[in-house]
Design an enzyme around this catalytic site. Structure first.
Site, PDB file in Angstrom:
ATOM      1  N   ARG A 133      12.342  -2.369  10.584  1.00 42.26           N
ATOM      2  CA  ARG A 133      11.451  -1.885  11.653  1.00 42.26           C
ATOM      3  C   ARG A 133      11.378  -2.908  12.773  1.00 42.26           C
ATOM      4  NH1 ARG A 133       6.016  -0.153   8.533  1.00 42.26           N
ATOM      5  NH2 ARG A 133       5.172  -1.036  10.446  1.00 42.26           N
ATOM      6  N   LYS A 154       0.826  -1.222   0.000  1.00 37.13           N
ATOM      7  CA  LYS A 154       0.000   0.000   0.000  1.00 37.13           C
ATOM      8  C   LYS A 154       0.855   1.265   0.000  1.00 37.13           C
ATOM      9  CE  LYS A 154      -1.992  -0.464   4.021  1.00 37.13           C
ATOM     10  NZ  LYS A 154      -1.282  -1.599   4.613  1.00 37.13           N
ATOM     11  N   ARG A 174       0.215  -8.379  14.330  1.00 36.92           N
ATOM     12  CA  ARG A 174      -0.361  -7.363  13.443  1.00 36.92           C
ATOM     13  C   ARG A 174      -1.407  -7.978  12.509  1.00 36.92           C
ATOM     14  NH1 ARG A 174       4.919  -5.128  10.937  1.00 36.92           N
ATOM     15  NH2 ARG A 174       3.638  -3.594   9.863  1.00 36.92           N
ATOM     16  N   ARG A 192      11.635  -6.394   4.236  1.00 38.92           N
ATOM     17  CA  ARG A 192      11.432  -4.950   4.076  1.00 38.92           C
ATOM     18  C   ARG A 192      12.494  -4.170   4.861  1.00 38.92           C
ATOM     19  NH1 ARG A 192       5.475  -2.709   5.021  1.00 38.92           N
ATOM     20  NH2 ARG A 192       5.726  -3.270   7.202  1.00 38.92           N
ATOM     21  N   ARG A 194      -8.445   2.042  10.509  1.00 39.93           N
ATOM     22  CA  ARG A 194      -8.149   0.629  10.715  1.00 39.93           C
ATOM     23  C   ARG A 194      -9.169  -0.045  11.612  1.00 39.93           C
ATOM     24  NH1 ARG A 194      -2.095   0.886   9.703  1.00 39.93           N
ATOM     25  NH2 ARG A 194      -1.136  -0.953  10.573  1.00 39.93           N
TER      26      ARG A 194
HETATM   27  P1  AMP Z   1       1.957   0.525   9.672  1.00 39.34           P
HETATM   28  O1  AMP Z   1       3.194   1.298   9.304  1.00 39.34           O
HETATM   29  O2  AMP Z   1       0.752   0.963   8.918  1.00 39.34           O
HETATM   30  O3  AMP Z   1       2.176  -0.958   9.615  1.00 39.34           O
HETATM   31  O4  AMP Z   1       1.650   0.891  11.213  1.00 39.34           O
HETATM   32  C1  AMP Z   1       2.590   0.618  12.224  1.00 39.34           C
HETATM   33  C2  AMP Z   1       1.910   0.662  13.570  1.00 39.34           C
HETATM   34  O5  AMP Z   1       1.382   1.973  13.811  1.00 39.34           O
HETATM   35  C3  AMP Z   1       0.714  -0.267  13.748  1.00 39.34           C
HETATM   36  O6  AMP Z   1       1.093  -1.612  14.086  1.00 39.34           O
HETATM   37  C4  AMP Z   1      -0.016   0.416  14.903  1.00 39.34           C
HETATM   38  O7  AMP Z   1       0.637   0.205  16.141  1.00 39.34           O
HETATM   39  C5  AMP Z   1       0.153   1.885  14.553  1.00 39.34           C
HETATM   40  N1  AMP Z   1      -0.934   2.372  13.654  1.00 39.34           N
HETATM   41  C6  AMP Z   1      -0.809   2.797  12.362  1.00 39.34           C
HETATM   42  N2  AMP Z   1      -2.002   3.156  11.865  1.00 39.34           N
HETATM   43  C7  AMP Z   1      -2.907   2.951  12.850  1.00 39.34           C
HETATM   44  C8  AMP Z   1      -4.311   3.128  12.934  1.00 39.34           C
HETATM   45  N3  AMP Z   1      -5.053   3.571  11.906  1.00 39.34           N
HETATM   46  N4  AMP Z   1      -4.908   2.815  14.115  1.00 39.34           N
HETATM   47  C9  AMP Z   1      -4.209   2.375  15.177  1.00 39.34           C
HETATM   48  N5  AMP Z   1      -2.870   2.171  15.154  1.00 39.34           N
HETATM   49  C10 AMP Z   1      -2.217   2.465  14.004  1.00 39.34           C
END
Ligand code: AMP
Length: 221
Positions: A163, A16, A174, A130, A91
């Protein structure tokens, strides 16, 4: 429609973020990743960063109200006439509901939600390979989008890191969180006639064409 306002939905590791960056350039849109926004806060050691650090590291979701405030504040800073792509937000159904209220207040209706689909085995393979720039958040994949110089960002030259939440046990959390809390958004947006499915099991160029085809259709409507 002058500029589309889009959400990119889908589990982590489906590409994405890569596609959001590509479409932002192609259609002159503002792309905003909720994960990047939170990682920036953590890196800057801000008050929000301190509040969200544990959630992000453990792969659990930060509270709905907090992330909604962060994202609506980001939207308010987008250029006024710009369309946008929200990547990773909303989310949960409560986040989607708060976003709908926020968008209505700003007279910025959503135009489409693109749902990126990929099976879990491939997601794990992609996420564990990644790497992310420690400075500008640009993302690489050692399997199919490696940097020109190993360990170094092509864009800014800073070091690439894995990460902390991209290790296998956190990925499992996740994905489980995604199934439980985010999958309900598929029917939420389907009933609102906004959902478009994207097969993410292809090379980035091919996926980009599929995404662009959806955006072109939205622009024509
Ligand atoms: P991502 O980079 O999208 O995988 O997000 C990394 C982390 O950020 C997630 O595992 C959550 O801890 C937090 N996070 C990102 N977006 C959201 C969201 N919309 N709602 C809640 N937590 C979020």
């Amino acid at each position: 429609m002058a500029r589309p306002r889009l959400i990119f939905l889908g589990p982590p590791g489906t590409g994405k973020g890569t596609q959001a960056a590509r479409m932002a350039t192609r259609y002159n849109l503002t792309a905003c990743s909720s994960g990047d926004a939170l990682r920036d806060e953590i890196r800057e050691q801000s008050e929000i960063g301190r509040q969200v650090n544990e959630y992000v590291e453990s792969g659990t979701l930060v509270p709905d109200e907090l992330i909604t405030d962060v994202m609506l504040a980001a939207i308010d800073k987008f250029p006024e006439s710009s369309g946008f792509i929200l990547d990773g937000f909303p989310r949960t159904v409560p986040q989607a509901e708060s976003l709908a209220v926020g968008m209505e207040k700003r007279s910025l209706p959503l135009d489409g939600v693109l749902d990126f689909q990929l099976d879990h085995r491939k997601i794990i393979e992609r996420i564990t390979s990644r790497r992310i720039c420690s400075n500008c958040n640009r993302t690489y994949n050692l399997l199919f989008m490696p940097p020109a110089v190993a360990g170094q960002c092509d864009a800014c030259g800073h070091k690439l890191l894995q990460r902390v939440d991209d290790c296998e046990d956190v990925i499992a959390t996740r994905l489980a969180t995604y199934e439980e809390l985010t999958v309900p958004l598929v029917s939420y947006y389907t009933t609102r006639n906004l959902l478009h499915r994207i097969d993410a099991d292809a090379a980035p160029d091919q996926v980009a064409e599929a995404v662009a085809a959806v955006i072109d259709r939205l622009l024509e409507s």
